[in-house]
Design a protein around this motif. Sequence first.
Motif, PDB file in Angstrom:
ATOM      1  N   ASP A  30       0.715   1.744 -13.939  1.00  0.00           N
ATOM      2  CA  ASP A  30      -0.832   2.688 -13.434  1.00  0.00           C
ATOM      3  C   ASP A  30      -1.941   2.009 -13.137  1.00  0.00           C
ATOM      4  N   VAL A  31      -2.482   1.700 -14.184  1.00  0.00           N
ATOM      5  CA  VAL A  31      -3.654   0.775 -13.622  1.00  0.00           C
ATOM      6  C   VAL A  31      -3.343  -0.079 -12.417  1.00  0.00           C
ATOM      7  N   VAL A  32      -2.230  -0.769 -12.690  1.00  0.00           N
ATOM      8  CA  VAL A  32      -2.283  -1.911 -11.915  1.00  0.00           C
ATOM      9  C   VAL A  32      -2.136  -1.379 -10.630  1.00  0.00           C
ATOM     10  N   ALA A  33      -1.640  -0.640 -10.575  1.00  0.00           N
ATOM     11  CA  ALA A  33      -1.391   0.196  -9.251  1.00  0.00           C
ATOM     12  C   ALA A  33      -2.743   0.789  -8.398  1.00  0.00           C
ATOM     13  N   ALA A  34      -3.732   1.630  -9.489  1.00  0.00           N
ATOM     14  CA  ALA A  34      -5.245   2.009  -9.001  1.00  0.00           C
ATOM     15  C   ALA A  34      -5.650   0.506  -8.397  1.00  0.00           C
ATOM     16  N   GLY A  35      -6.170  -0.110  -9.561  1.00  0.00           N
ATOM     17  CA  GLY A  35      -6.636  -1.702  -9.428  1.00  0.00           C
ATOM     18  C   GLY A  35      -6.371  -2.406  -7.751  1.00  0.00           C
ATOM     19  N   VAL A  36      -5.017  -2.117  -7.460  1.00  0.00           N
ATOM     20  CA  VAL A  36      -4.380  -2.342  -5.896  1.00  0.00           C
ATOM     21  C   VAL A  36      -4.668  -1.993  -4.441  1.00  0.00           C
ATOM     22  N   LEU A  37      -5.254  -0.781  -5.220  1.00  0.00           N
ATOM     23  CA  LEU A  37      -5.081   0.671  -4.514  1.00  0.00           C
ATOM     24  C   LEU A  37      -6.609  -0.099  -3.216  1.00  0.00           C
ATOM     25  N   LEU A  38      -7.628  -0.142  -5.030  1.00  0.00           N
ATOM     26  CA  LEU A  38      -9.243  -0.486  -4.615  1.00  0.00           C
ATOM     27  C   LEU A  38      -9.378  -1.821  -3.855  1.00  0.00           C
ATOM     28  N   LEU A  39      -8.574  -2.443  -3.722  1.00  0.00           N
ATOM     29  CA  LEU A  39      -8.737  -3.563  -3.257  1.00  0.00           C
ATOM     30  C   LEU A  39      -8.167  -3.379  -1.546  1.00  0.00           C
ATOM     31  N   ARG A  89       2.299   6.569  -6.069  1.00  0.00           N
ATOM     32  CA  ARG A  89       2.290   5.987  -8.042  1.00  0.00           C
ATOM     33  C   ARG A  89       0.422   6.635  -8.337  1.00  0.00           C
ATOM     34  N   VAL A  90      -0.312   6.988  -7.001  1.00  0.00           N
ATOM     35  CA  VAL A  90      -1.887   6.654  -7.919  1.00  0.00           C
ATOM     36  C   VAL A  90      -1.991   7.818  -6.786  1.00  0.00           C
ATOM     37  N   GLU A  91      -0.784   8.855  -6.259  1.00  0.00           N
ATOM     38  CA  GLU A  91      -1.269  10.248  -6.430  1.00  0.00           C
ATOM     39  C   GLU A  91      -0.839  10.692  -7.324  1.00  0.00           C
ATOM     40  N   LEU A  95       1.176  -1.301   0.394  1.00  0.00           N
ATOM     41  CA  LEU A  95      -0.101   0.410   0.641  1.00  0.00           C
ATOM     42  C   LEU A  95       1.219   1.537  -0.337  1.00  0.00           C
ATOM     43  N   LEU A  96       1.407   1.134   0.947  1.00  0.00           N
ATOM     44  CA  LEU A  96       3.388   2.603   0.763  1.00  0.00           C
ATOM     45  C   LEU A  96       3.476   3.049  -0.441  1.00  0.00           C
ATOM     46  N   THR A  97       4.013   1.518  -1.314  1.00  0.00           N
ATOM     47  CA  THR A  97       4.479   1.243  -2.185  1.00  0.00           C
ATOM     48  C   THR A  97       3.888   2.425  -3.302  1.00  0.00           C
ATOM     49  N   LEU A  98       2.515   2.266  -3.553  1.00  0.00           N
ATOM     50  CA  LEU A  98       1.486   2.411  -4.371  1.00  0.00           C
ATOM     51  C   LEU A  98       0.942   3.681  -4.399  1.00  0.00           C
ATOM     52  N   VAL A  99       0.740   3.982  -3.004  1.00  0.00           N
ATOM     53  CA  VAL A  99       0.015   5.491  -2.793  1.00  0.00           C
ATOM     54  C   VAL A  99       0.735   6.474  -3.468  1.00  0.00           C
TER      55      VAL A  99
END
Lengths: 141, 321
Positions: free
Chosen positions: B46-55, B32-34, B26-30
Amino acid sequence: MSRPDLRRLRRPEKAEEKFLGPLETEVMARLWKRRSATVRDIVEDLARTRELAYTTVMTIMVRLHEKGLLERTREGKTYVYRPSHTRDEHRARLSRDLVRGLVAEFGDAALAAFSAELDTVDATHRAALRRLAQKDTRETR
Amino acid sequence: MKRADRVFTIMLGLALASSAILLALLLTLVPRVEQLVGRGAEDTADVVAAGVLLLAVCGISLGLLTLLRQLVATAVLIRKLVAQKIALPPSVVTAATGLDLHGRIDVVFDERPFSFCYWFLRPRICLSTALVERLDSDELRAVLYHERYHLRQRDPLRQIVARYFAAGLYVVPVVDELLSFHTLQKEIEADQEAVRASGDVRSLASALYKLLPDADDVSLGLLVPVSSLSVTEARIEQLVVGRPLPIALSPVSVVLSGGALVAAAVLVAVKGGASVVFETLPPLYAVPGLLVGPASLLFAAAIDGGLHQLRPLTQRLFAQT
């Protein structure tokens, strides 16, 4: 400490709804025995033990019909009532309703329940448990 | 250490390790999502990061929702119990003599026979008047032994913690399966304690038998069945045969859980596609192998775990209709 008179305590509203009233129980008992009857039949049947107005019995039977416990068919000018379920089926339904009510009410909070009431138990396991319950205590020691 | 305690320790260890890996992801992807929010999706990462963050958001929400639901349910339950509480009948006082349960038993007026242990730090035992009236003194004492075991072990607290992790870590479905096994094992150990303390199996078996529902087909699965047996059937088998129950974990859940954790670790290692190593590899290998593949595994585990979590909800809806 004196034993509390449980019958005098006010029943919770929900629990009350789950059971038949005493008069409803009497009418159902007679209908299960006779299989079908008119209001007049039941009034006459009940008259052996107690006197009840025709309209009182009619109101009860209409209420039981509305609750789905009685079916009725029109024969001429009167209705003939029949129980929708046998007595055993009714008991099983009641038991199921009670269990569902318990789950709906307590659900997550009753986390560690003595949960026999809440579960499926097939005939084989019932029989095994009955044998165990009736086991002579000397055998187990 | 008893078997249920061992399972609880394993479950808690697994839950904490999984939480650490998923938190790192989560901390790794935040960040990137910003960036993604600022400039829109530019590549697969980018798409993977958004999807994983949604999970992750779903997991956090599920965990908190489960915790809140349990706390609210307990508060509602206690309010109801207080409203229906009566003085302890002499039969309960007699049955509880010498059990060290002074001030820890409540009897409530209810037509349904039940007993359970509730509250977290200083648990209490609740018995219904229907149960008290239906059981004789020995049977009542056996039930109290059973509940005393739950009380001493603070099982309601353990359950709320375990349920919180099982819901929050829905991408690691094996945690939920361990919780189910733990719940059943607790019941069995409480029964064993009751049999040991009573001196024979008869009183507990007789109490259990008197509480069986009239209908054979009542199945609500409030507790979780193991293989084809319901919880009560498993308890009866245990009383009759006394064989320890095998832990029945579904191979699919085990594989998906392991896969999800490895996938999360891989995503952390490549910083969700932003690491130097990832960028030096040819995209033809790196994108499916280190990004889309692990993310797909996480999604597959999330679907399986999500369905697990939805099961009690559908059962509860079924119970209310």
